[in-house]
Design an enzyme around this catalytic site. Sequence first.
Site, PDB file in Angstrom:
ATOM      1  N   GLU B  70      -1.024  54.345  13.025  1.00 29.21           N
ATOM      2  CA  GLU B  70      -0.243  54.566  14.241  1.00 29.21           C
ATOM      3  C   GLU B  70       1.195  54.977  13.959  1.00 29.21           C
ATOM      4  OE1 GLU B  70      -2.287  52.027  13.798  1.00 29.21           O
ATOM      5  OE2 GLU B  70      -3.752  52.145  15.419  1.00 29.21           O
ATOM      6  N   HIS B 139      -5.691  43.535  24.290  1.00 31.03           N
ATOM      7  CA  HIS B 139      -6.109  44.829  24.848  1.00 31.03           C
ATOM      8  C   HIS B 139      -5.890  44.886  26.362  1.00 31.03           C
ATOM      9  CE1 HIS B 139      -8.321  45.001  21.053  1.00 31.03           C
ATOM     10  NE2 HIS B 139      -8.575  46.272  21.250  1.00 31.03           N
TER      11      HIS B 139
END
Lengths: 327, 335
Positions: B70, B139
């Site tokens: 990322e 999440h």
Amino acid sequence: MNDNPVPLSRDELLRAYRMMKTIREFEERVHVEFATGDLPGFVHLYAGEEASGAGIMMNLRKDDNISSTHRGHGHCIAKGVEVKGMVAELYGRSNGTCHGKGGSMHIADLDMGMMGANGILGAGAPLACGAALASKYKKDGSVGVSFLGDGASNAGNFLESLNLAAVWEIPAIFVVENNGYAQSTSRDYAVAVDSYVDRASGFGMPGVTVDGTDFFAVHEAAGEMINRARKGGGPSLLECNMIRFYGHFEGDAQTYRGLGEVEEIRKNRDCLKKFIQQVTHAEALTHSDLDGIDQEISVLINEAFDEAQNAPRPTEADLLTDVYISY
Amino acid sequence: MARNITIREAIREAFDQEMERDPTVILMGEDIVGGTGSPGEDDAWGGAMGIYKGLFGKYGNRLLDTPLSESAFIGAAIGAATCGMRPVAELMFIDFLGVCFDQIYNQAAKFRYMFGGKAETPVVIRTMYGAGISAASQHSQTLTPIFTHIPGIKVVCPSTPYDAKGLMIQSIRDNDPVIFCEHKNTYSIVGDVPEELYTIPFAEANIVHEGDDVTIVSYGLMAHRAVEAAKQLAKDGVECEVIDLRTLSPIDMETVIESVENTGKLVVVDEANPRCSIASDISATVAQQAFKALKAPIEMVTSPHTPVPFSPDLEKFYIPSTEKIINSVQKTLSN
């Protein structure tokens, strides 16, 4: 290896010398001025490391992009950032390169392909990948060069970038400027591999280690990597083994260094002395050539500091500008 | 001509039309093509939510699958943006942005200012936020306030297909870094969307339900809950003005203040945790700028100051409900 010990034209040698000497004089003067207390913030000096920045930048074009480190003055100068603007920036003046908002650790000049010194170690590596990726789309043959130190070589940003560059086959060059210390922590303690060549091969790219105090060694190795990248040959890693004359930052007492270490390297491993010895020995340049450049640099540095010390200070209204392009 | 399409389709259409118009637009992210280098079909996934499905066939290598790195790929998108590209980088879940936060808040957000106004970083980072599918603590968060806190980045949060398309096109064309937040339970919401290209300017809130009694301010999925609450309250004769902010940075406080000056009552609905949130920010600003107009204490309807739980039973308690919004509106009326 090239048989000619100084395989550059006279003009190129003069340019390389001017680059290195300008950096040296700039940093020596910053060292002096910082001690007076007039320079705000903290500064990290590149003195002793000039051959690396110059050896690489002599291979670059204006439209090539570099991402630099917290020790970025040398990279800026070698990439063509204007010296007077830089000094004004160090003083936080409104006519500085970044209008006094960046300072030593964040000098950038995107028009010159200088994507910024960076206060976050390793953070420039993904950015240089971005420049290299843009080059691949634009097909302009430019490269992205990421400079980082041995300390930042352990940062995830850098390690992820090596893999990304290899996977995307982008024209990126990673230059590990290994000066032996991450602040005070020695490279031998903190880096598990003996050579960065091993680390490069672990990420599927060629790696080369050079004596970073030898301008010509850096120039040749970097040249091969950069040319390969320009032709679509993908990324490489260059390790420049080098030394820093001063501490991590100005004010660092450097008690972690060995007794006599700094004196020894200044005497025997000064990259500028080595360059002068090489070019004069090969009779490519004369001392008088170099003296002429020295005088010009001396004038430039004196003017830059005089002007910066008397330059306008930013006003309170400047505080609020340039956060966004539009908001 | 407008058609009824989903938010998913609206965002895909924005990408398709902008990529056709502007060759510097590139898309990258984990599995946005899906199947790169695999023995099966290319374009296998088209992103975790299927947003990009079909674009690879049309635009080829302008869509890039990324390694699971990322920091590297978000940083590369930012770097490419400073070098003439307009990248849209997807990081599936807003929760994952912590992994590469440095590239967002120390790099992209700072360039313009730190470099003396010379940098342009037209990057869009699109990401999915919010609870509601038992995806639990890592999440499901609504981390929008973390990004609005940082000067130098813009934060966009659409609630309808029309807004999603117009705001995405605006985000791509905008020259500042944008975090584009989509609630994961909004993708199938259907609405009228014009076929042609259009943009929605930032900092223009939308009054999605009119009324003079109480002002309800929200964004994203919660804007739908607020409208639902307003409709139910209307049956009892309570007329709520519901404002969908659409963008959180910049934010249209003028519309909010104007409405509160009319109603004198404010309920702010935010799925984010309550401390230092969009809700608390709006409450503070209204208290500063429209104190005299207030006829009742400001009500905040938010998730509690806890992580998002896993159990569907707990998650239901966690997410601000229509019922809680109605209760808060009634509380402002009882004062």
